[in-house]
Motif scaffolding. Structure first.
Motif, PDB file in Angstrom:
ATOM      1  N   HIS A  75       6.482   4.709  -0.833  1.00 42.24           N
ATOM      2  CA  HIS A  75       7.850   4.936  -0.154  1.00 42.24           C
ATOM      3  C   HIS A  75       7.721   6.612   0.263  1.00 42.24           C
ATOM      4  O   HIS A  75       8.364   6.953   1.512  1.00 42.24           O
ATOM      5  CB  HIS A  75       8.853   4.938  -1.093  1.00 42.24           C
ATOM      6  CG  HIS A  75       8.777   5.704  -2.258  1.00 42.24           C
ATOM      7  ND1 HIS A  75       7.833   5.647  -3.277  1.00 42.24           N
ATOM      8  CD2 HIS A  75       9.731   6.726  -2.819  1.00 42.24           C
ATOM      9  CE1 HIS A  75       8.132   6.593  -4.283  1.00 42.24           C
ATOM     10  NE2 HIS A  75       9.208   7.210  -3.817  1.00 42.24           N
ATOM     11  N   ARG A  78       5.473   6.814   3.326  1.00 43.48           N
ATOM     12  CA  ARG A  78       6.076   6.166   4.698  1.00 43.48           C
ATOM     13  C   ARG A  78       7.189   7.039   5.211  1.00 43.48           C
ATOM     14  O   ARG A  78       7.275   7.305   6.471  1.00 43.48           O
ATOM     15  CB  ARG A  78       6.817   4.860   4.330  1.00 43.48           C
ATOM     16  CG  ARG A  78       5.830   3.669   4.231  1.00 43.48           C
ATOM     17  CD  ARG A  78       6.289   2.235   3.959  1.00 43.48           C
ATOM     18  NE  ARG A  78       7.144   1.972   5.187  1.00 43.48           N
ATOM     19  CZ  ARG A  78       7.991   0.717   5.131  1.00 43.48           C
ATOM     20  NH1 ARG A  78       7.676   0.042   4.201  1.00 43.48           N
ATOM     21  NH2 ARG A  78       8.621   0.550   6.081  1.00 43.48           N
ATOM     22  N   ALA A  79       7.885   7.746   4.307  1.00 45.55           N
ATOM     23  CA  ALA A  79       8.890   8.660   4.679  1.00 45.55           C
ATOM     24  C   ALA A  79       8.225   9.745   5.513  1.00 45.55           C
ATOM     25  O   ALA A  79       8.638  10.377   6.618  1.00 45.55           O
ATOM     26  CB  ALA A  79       9.659   9.174   3.463  1.00 45.55           C
ATOM     27  N   LEU A  81       5.474   9.578   7.194  1.00 45.57           N
ATOM     28  CA  LEU A  81       4.938   9.024   8.674  1.00 45.57           C
ATOM     29  C   LEU A  81       6.401   8.878   9.413  1.00 45.57           C
ATOM     30  O   LEU A  81       6.113   9.274  10.534  1.00 45.57           O
ATOM     31  CB  LEU A  81       4.347   7.700   8.285  1.00 45.57           C
ATOM     32  CG  LEU A  81       2.864   7.846   7.660  1.00 45.57           C
ATOM     33  CD1 LEU A  81       2.572   6.703   7.291  1.00 45.57           C
ATOM     34  CD2 LEU A  81       1.791   8.655   8.346  1.00 45.57           C
ATOM     35  N   GLU A  82       7.646   8.473   8.963  1.00 43.89           N
ATOM     36  CA  GLU A  82       8.672   8.337   9.739  1.00 43.89           C
ATOM     37  C   GLU A  82       9.338   9.479  10.249  1.00 43.89           C
ATOM     38  O   GLU A  82       9.779   9.440  11.222  1.00 43.89           O
ATOM     39  CB  GLU A  82       9.706   7.518   8.681  1.00 43.89           C
ATOM     40  CG  GLU A  82       9.310   5.865   8.775  1.00 43.89           C
ATOM     41  CD  GLU A  82      10.118   5.344   7.551  1.00 43.89           C
ATOM     42  OE1 GLU A  82      11.015   5.801   6.779  1.00 43.89           O
ATOM     43  OE2 GLU A  82      10.108   4.141   7.206  1.00 43.89           O
ATOM     44  N   CYS A  83       8.938  10.392   9.517  1.00 44.86           N
ATOM     45  CA  CYS A  83       9.256  11.809   9.900  1.00 44.86           C
ATOM     46  C   CYS A  83       8.616  12.602  11.044  1.00 44.86           C
ATOM     47  O   CYS A  83       8.568  13.689  11.284  1.00 44.86           O
ATOM     48  CB  CYS A  83       9.640  12.660   8.608  1.00 44.86           C
ATOM     49  SG  CYS A  83      10.894  12.284   7.567  1.00 44.86           S
ATOM     50  N   GLN A 114      -1.905   4.972   8.385  1.00 42.66           N
ATOM     51  CA  GLN A 114      -0.734   4.999   9.428  1.00 42.66           C
ATOM     52  C   GLN A 114       0.014   3.496   8.619  1.00 42.66           C
ATOM     53  O   GLN A 114      -0.422   2.765   7.925  1.00 42.66           O
ATOM     54  CB  GLN A 114      -1.231   4.647  10.574  1.00 42.66           C
ATOM     55  CG  GLN A 114      -1.752   5.693  11.414  1.00 42.66           C
ATOM     56  CD  GLN A 114      -2.291   5.432  12.760  1.00 42.66           C
ATOM     57  OE1 GLN A 114      -2.564   4.346  12.838  1.00 42.66           O
ATOM     58  NE2 GLN A 114      -2.378   6.395  13.577  1.00 42.66           N
ATOM     59  N   TYR A 115       1.305   3.378   9.130  1.00 41.12           N
ATOM     60  CA  TYR A 115       2.204   2.151   8.609  1.00 41.12           C
ATOM     61  C   TYR A 115       2.823   1.694   9.900  1.00 41.12           C
ATOM     62  O   TYR A 115       3.628   2.432  10.660  1.00 41.12           O
ATOM     63  CB  TYR A 115       3.222   2.507   7.759  1.00 41.12           C
ATOM     64  CG  TYR A 115       3.488   1.418   7.061  1.00 41.12           C
ATOM     65  CD1 TYR A 115       3.393   0.591   6.092  1.00 41.12           C
ATOM     66  CD2 TYR A 115       4.973   0.636   7.963  1.00 41.12           C
ATOM     67  CE1 TYR A 115       3.845  -0.456   5.446  1.00 41.12           C
ATOM     68  CE2 TYR A 115       5.469  -0.312   7.299  1.00 41.12           C
ATOM     69  CZ  TYR A 115       5.018  -1.077   5.981  1.00 41.12           C
ATOM     70  OH  TYR A 115       5.519  -2.094   5.562  1.00 41.12           O
ATOM     71  N   GLN A 116       2.356   0.397  10.482  1.00 41.99           N
ATOM     72  CA  GLN A 116       2.969  -0.162  11.549  1.00 41.99           C
ATOM     73  C   GLN A 116       2.830  -1.735  11.166  1.00 41.99           C
ATOM     74  O   GLN A 116       1.721  -2.368  11.161  1.00 41.99           O
ATOM     75  CB  GLN A 116       2.358   0.074  12.836  1.00 41.99           C
ATOM     76  CG  GLN A 116       2.394   1.496  13.184  1.00 41.99           C
ATOM     77  CD  GLN A 116       1.298   1.772  14.332  1.00 41.99           C
ATOM     78  OE1 GLN A 116       0.499   1.109  14.819  1.00 41.99           O
ATOM     79  NE2 GLN A 116       1.431   3.011  14.930  1.00 41.99           N
TER      80      GLN A 116
END
Length: 127
Positions: A75, A78-79, A81-83, A114-116
């Motif tokens: 979690h 992912r945060a 990466l999302e930033c 990466q997360y996609q």
């Protein structure tokens, strides 16, 4: 003898990136604590304009650290990466300089995480 973190710092700086250590030593617990549970170093990459979270380990423990980043700390990863951040996993291994010789050099195995639509691991060539 240099540590894997020191080797990574030197390699990052040699490639023109600024980098700093963000893991900390907790004397009472006698252990190191990573930033957000998975970051040893933070690097600024002026070539791509990115901020990079770097996890450093021996190449033999890449799988365990990959699992930690994508599972236990998923979690927070992912945060990051999302930033807009990037995550790199650096694993160090010894390689003979010359076949049949006795001299070795340290070589990094670098993966970008990466997360996609699920976790993706991309191997980067740093040798």
């Amino acid at each position: 003898m240099a540590s894997h973190v020191q080797r990574t710092l030197a390699s990052l700086r040699k490639s023109g990136r600024e980098a700093g250590v963000v893991e900390r030593w907790i004397q009472q617990a006698n252990k190191r604590i990573d930033l957000f549970g998975f970051i040893d170093l933070v690097s600024l990459d002026p070539h791509s304009g990115s901020i990079v979270a770097v996890q450093v380990c021996a190449a033999s423990s890449l799988a365990a650290h990959r699992k930690k980043i994508t599972g236990e700390c998923g979690h927070l990863s992912r945060a990051w990466l999302e930033c807009g951040g990037i995550i790199e996993l650096w694993g160090w291994r010894k390689q003979k300089i010359k076949r049949g010789g006795t001299a070795y050099r340290w070589i990094p195995v670098v993966e970008q995480i990466q997360y996609q639509d699920g976790w993706q691991i991309n191997r980067l060539d740093k040798s």
